[in-house]
Design an enzyme around this catalytic site. Structure first.
Site, PDB file in Angstrom:
ATOM      1  N   LYS A 194       0.859  -1.185   0.000  1.00 38.36           N
ATOM      2  CA  LYS A 194       0.000   0.000   0.000  1.00 38.36           C
ATOM      3  C   LYS A 194       0.898   1.239   0.000  1.00 38.36           C
ATOM      4  O   LYS A 194       1.681   1.456   0.917  1.00 38.36           O
ATOM      5  CB  LYS A 194      -0.904  -0.005   1.234  1.00 38.36           C
ATOM      6  CG  LYS A 194      -1.787   1.231   1.307  1.00 38.36           C
ATOM      7  CD  LYS A 194      -2.787   1.156   2.440  1.00 38.36           C
ATOM      8  CE  LYS A 194      -3.590   2.438   2.538  1.00 38.36           C
ATOM      9  NZ  LYS A 194      -4.577   2.397   3.604  1.00 38.36           N
ATOM     10  N   LYS A 247      -2.070  -1.489  -3.949  1.00 37.57           N
ATOM     11  CA  LYS A 247      -2.952  -0.336  -3.885  1.00 37.57           C
ATOM     12  C   LYS A 247      -2.131   0.951  -3.951  1.00 37.57           C
ATOM     13  O   LYS A 247      -1.139   1.056  -3.229  1.00 37.57           O
ATOM     14  CB  LYS A 247      -3.723  -0.392  -2.560  1.00 37.57           C
ATOM     15  CG  LYS A 247      -4.610   0.802  -2.321  1.00 37.57           C
ATOM     16  CD  LYS A 247      -5.211   0.718  -0.955  1.00 37.57           C
ATOM     17  CE  LYS A 247      -5.959   2.019  -0.695  1.00 37.57           C
ATOM     18  NZ  LYS A 247      -6.377   2.177   0.650  1.00 37.57           N
TER      19      LYS A 247
HETATM   20  C1  PBG Z   1      -7.563   3.322   5.483  1.00 34.45           C
HETATM   21  C2  PBG Z   1      -7.800   3.247   4.027  1.00 34.45           C
HETATM   22  C3  PBG Z   1      -7.597   4.235   3.039  1.00 34.45           C
HETATM   23  C4  PBG Z   1      -8.079   3.697   1.846  1.00 34.45           C
HETATM   24  C5  PBG Z   1      -8.513   2.402   2.111  1.00 34.45           C
HETATM   25  N1  PBG Z   1      -8.315   2.135   3.470  1.00 34.45           N
HETATM   26  C6  PBG Z   1      -7.111   5.622   3.131  1.00 34.45           C
HETATM   27  C7  PBG Z   1      -5.745   5.947   3.515  1.00 34.45           C
HETATM   28  O1  PBG Z   1      -4.882   5.099   3.697  1.00 34.45           O
HETATM   29  O2  PBG Z   1      -5.537   7.148   3.694  1.00 34.45           O
HETATM   30  C8  PBG Z   1      -8.107   4.414   0.528  1.00 34.45           C
HETATM   31  C9  PBG Z   1      -9.122   3.931  -0.448  1.00 34.45           C
HETATM   32  C10 PBG Z   1      -9.390   4.827  -1.590  1.00 34.45           C
HETATM   33  O3  PBG Z   1      -8.747   5.871  -1.805  1.00 34.45           O
HETATM   34  O4  PBG Z   1     -10.322   4.492  -2.339  1.00 34.45           O
HETATM   35  N2  PBG Z   1      -6.241   3.263   5.885  1.00 34.45           N
END
Ligand code: PBG
Length: 325
Positions: A194, A247
């Protein structure tokens, strides 16, 4: 000599093109994210994500009935609590927003695959994904809470839990917590690679989860790196992740491809909020053919190697004639 091979031969007729198509998108590849809020009768569109809503539990049941009809088999739940605090205690409360939603959804739709996002940022007053001391995000202290969240979701009836916090060691912590509560058959889908990404902007508006100070760069990955993504994935697999995720998706198709080539576990890709909003904005201006672009984007994510695609486009794409039902 004129070339013997004429690659155009197989492109002459739609039916032949379909016959030799290397990638076929199916509605069963999709996971549809849903944002749940407290209260009753709430269905409120998110400003920066046209077509995506905040739902109260009663209203999300209606939405799910609709997406089931379109053939979608899996959802990913995010909870937006009324109150936030330093340690995000709403995240593991028995009557927390996600726990309530899961119980109601599973009552009505027992066959639906309900995946829950495990993270603190929607629940903490500071908006970070971990416990904070003197401005530092503490890794090991956060793990215990992540385990508590996972067990509370499992008790509510979640089918798969998906940690998105990016603390080190969280998969092992979750596995131990789940096994210790008798959930040894509950899979973990890890947000393994991520990245710290500006593409999450609209999501943070939707979840009111932007960090109040600093950024997420001490836990989410640097987008300049690719080997590091494979190390993250390897670590998570060794700790017991059943499904791993890359992601965002679109600027990271190379990572999806490398992950697919190196590892055998099922691979998910998250087509995130900013990727969705850019398409919607251009479509609203009449600058692009939205339906065509969406299918092209989703096909490219699958072609890169994703087995599972988490996407806000799922509901509309599911109705497309280009998709296998
Ligand atoms: C929580 C989380 C996030 C997303 C999914 N789970 C946001 C972040 O890490 O700031 C992002 C999903 C999206 O942008 O569609 N940690």
């Amino acid at each position: 000599m004129f070339p013997i091979q004429r690659l155009r031969r197989l492109r002459m007729k739609k039916e032949v093109r379909d016959l030799v198509s290397e990638t076929i998108l199916s509605v069963k590849d999709f996971v549809y994210p849903l944002f749940i809020v407290t209260g009753k009768g709430v269905k409120k569109e998110i400003n920066s994500m046209p077509g995506v809503f905040h739902f109260s539990v009663d209203k999300v049941l209606i939405e799910i009935a609709e997406i089931r009809k379109a053939g979608i088999t899996a959802v990913l739940l995010f909870g937006i609590p009324d109150k936030k605090d330093e340690i995000g205690s709403g995240s593991f409360a028995e009557n927390g927003i996600v726990q309530k939603a899961v119980r109601e959804i599973k009552k009505r739709f027992p066959e639906l695959v309900v995946i829950t996002d495990i993270c603190l940022c929607e629940y903490t007053s500071h908006g970070h994904c971990g416990i904070i001391e003197k401005g530092e995000i503490l890794n090991d202290e956060t793990l215990k809470i992540l385990g508590d969240i996972a067990v509370s979701h499992a008790l509510a009836g979640a089918d798969i839990v998906a940690p998105s916090d990016m603390m080190d060691g969280r998969i092992q912590a979750l596995r131990e917590a789940l096994d210790g509560s008798g959930f040894m058959n509950l899979p973990i889908m890890s947000y393994a690679a991520k990245y710290s990404s500006s593409f999450y902007g609209p999501f943070r508006e939707a979840a009111f989860s932007a960090p109040k100070f600093g950024d997420r760069k001490s836990y989410q990955m640097n987008y300049a790196n690719s080997n590091e993504a494979l190390l993250e994935i390897q670590e998570d697999i060794e700790e017991g992740a059943d499904i791993v995720m890359v992601k965002p998706a679109l600027s990271y198709l190379d990572i999806i491809r490398r992950a697919k080539e190196q590892y055998l576990v099922p691979l998910a890709a998250y087509n995130v909020s900013g990727e969705y909003s850019m398409v919607k904005a251009a479509a609203q201006k009449g600058w692009i053919d939205e339906a065509g672009i969406v299918i092209e984007i989703l096909t490219s994510i699958k072609r890169a190697g994703a087995d599972i695609i988490i996407t806000y486009h799922a509901k509309e794409a599911a109705k497309s004639k280009w998709i296998l039902k």
